[in-house]
Design a protein around this motif. Structure first.
Motif, mmCIF file in Angstrom:
data_model
loop_
_atom_site.group_PDB
_atom_site.id
_atom_site.type_symbol
_atom_site.label_atom_id
_atom_site.label_comp_id
_atom_site.label_asym_id
_atom_site.label_seq_id
_atom_site.Cartn_x
_atom_site.Cartn_y
_atom_site.Cartn_z
ATOM 1 N N LEU A 186 38.822 44.647 35.488
ATOM 2 C CA LEU A 186 37.601 43.846 35.793
ATOM 3 C C LEU A 186 37.717 42.263 35.861
ATOM 4 N N GLY A 187 38.644 41.986 34.639
ATOM 5 C CA GLY A 187 39.093 40.633 34.498
ATOM 6 C C GLY A 187 39.890 40.108 35.545
ATOM 7 N N LEU A 188 40.798 41.095 36.131
ATOM 8 C CA LEU A 188 41.556 40.476 37.190
ATOM 9 C C LEU A 188 40.749 40.351 38.637
ATOM 10 N N LEU A 189 39.885 41.251 38.627
ATOM 11 C CA LEU A 189 39.005 41.183 39.916
ATOM 12 C C LEU A 189 38.016 40.035 39.772
ATOM 13 N N GLY A 190 37.713 39.691 38.751
ATOM 14 C CA GLY A 190 36.948 38.227 38.455
ATOM 15 C C GLY A 190 37.849 37.266 38.909
ATOM 16 N N THR A 191 39.024 37.187 38.414
ATOM 17 C CA THR A 191 40.017 36.093 38.911
ATOM 18 C C THR A 191 40.180 35.954 40.323
ATOM 19 N N VAL A 192 40.287 37.290 41.030
ATOM 20 C CA VAL A 192 40.514 37.224 42.350
ATOM 21 C C VAL A 192 39.389 36.359 42.972
ATOM 22 N N ILE A 193 38.398 36.940 42.741
ATOM 23 C CA ILE A 193 36.882 36.436 43.327
ATOM 24 C C ILE A 193 37.099 35.055 43.128
#
Length: 210
Positions: free
Chosen positions: A119-126
């Motif tokens: 989830l943290g990585l997804l937020g970073t990508v976004i």
């Protein structure tokens, strides 16, 4: 810190983390609820070995059980006194509740630990996508911090995901070792009670034959 300052801080965290912050907060709540429950169930230490505990409760069956192993020993002694046939099968059925209790929420905790960094990585990508979109339209330069500020904000969710996962992983490993030890103790209780029963039957058979 008063309540209003705490509310402002929480709002700032949600703004900094973006869309993935609500599920990350939910992960934090689920993780520490599961870890707290497991710790509470297994918190009472075992002060003596299984053999000594079994001997103690056979002599003092009116004393209260202070941990899961002691509870299982008292229940096993009660079944042995009833003289049930196939004691091992009855012990397996009786101890299953204890084994299930110490393993409760283990899967939930493991899942939360796995998905929090994702989830943290997804937020970073976004966040990075939004940063480069803003850079393309030159709107990011009007904000404080420029490109570095935008990237720093994007990486915030990765930091949050790791902050959730790493302490949870350490606590989960400690509790898993404790669970494994309790499972070994329960298996030893079964073996000792069944061995006592077989020895008692063998003694009776030998005395009748004489």
């Amino acid at each position: 810190m008063n309540l209003s300052e705490l509310i402002i801080l929480i709002k700032e965290l949600f703004v900094a983390g973006g869309i993935v912050m609500p599920p990350l907060v939910l992960c934090v709540l689920l993780l520490w609820y599961g870890l707290g429950y497991r710790f509470w169930v297994m918190k009472t230490p075992k002060l003596m070995g299984v053999r000594d505990m079994l001997q103690y409760y056979q002599q003092h069956d009116d004393h209260p059980a202070k941990n899961i192993v002691a509870q299982a020993i008292k229940q096993g002694i009660a079944l042995k006194k009833k003289g049930v046939r196939n004691l091992r099968r009855h012990l397996d059925a009786a101890f299953y509740a204890y084994e299930r209790e110490i393993g409760k929420f283990s899967v939930l905790v493991r899942v939360v630990i796995l998905i929090s960094p994702l989830l943290g990585l997804l937020g970073t990508v976004i966040g990075m996508i939004e940063t480069f979109d803003s850079l393309a339209t030159m709107t990011l330069h009007s904000q404080s911090g420029g490109i570095a500020g935008g990237i720093s904000q994007a990486l915030f969710t990765t930091q949050m995901g790791l902050t959730v996962a790493i302490p949870g992983l350490l606590a989960h490993s400690i509790l898993n070792r404790k669970q494994h030890q309790i499972e070994q103790d329960l298996a030893q209780v079964k073996d000792l009670l069944c061995h006592q029963t077989h020895s008692h039957h063998a003694t009776q058979t030998k005395s009748h034959s004489q």
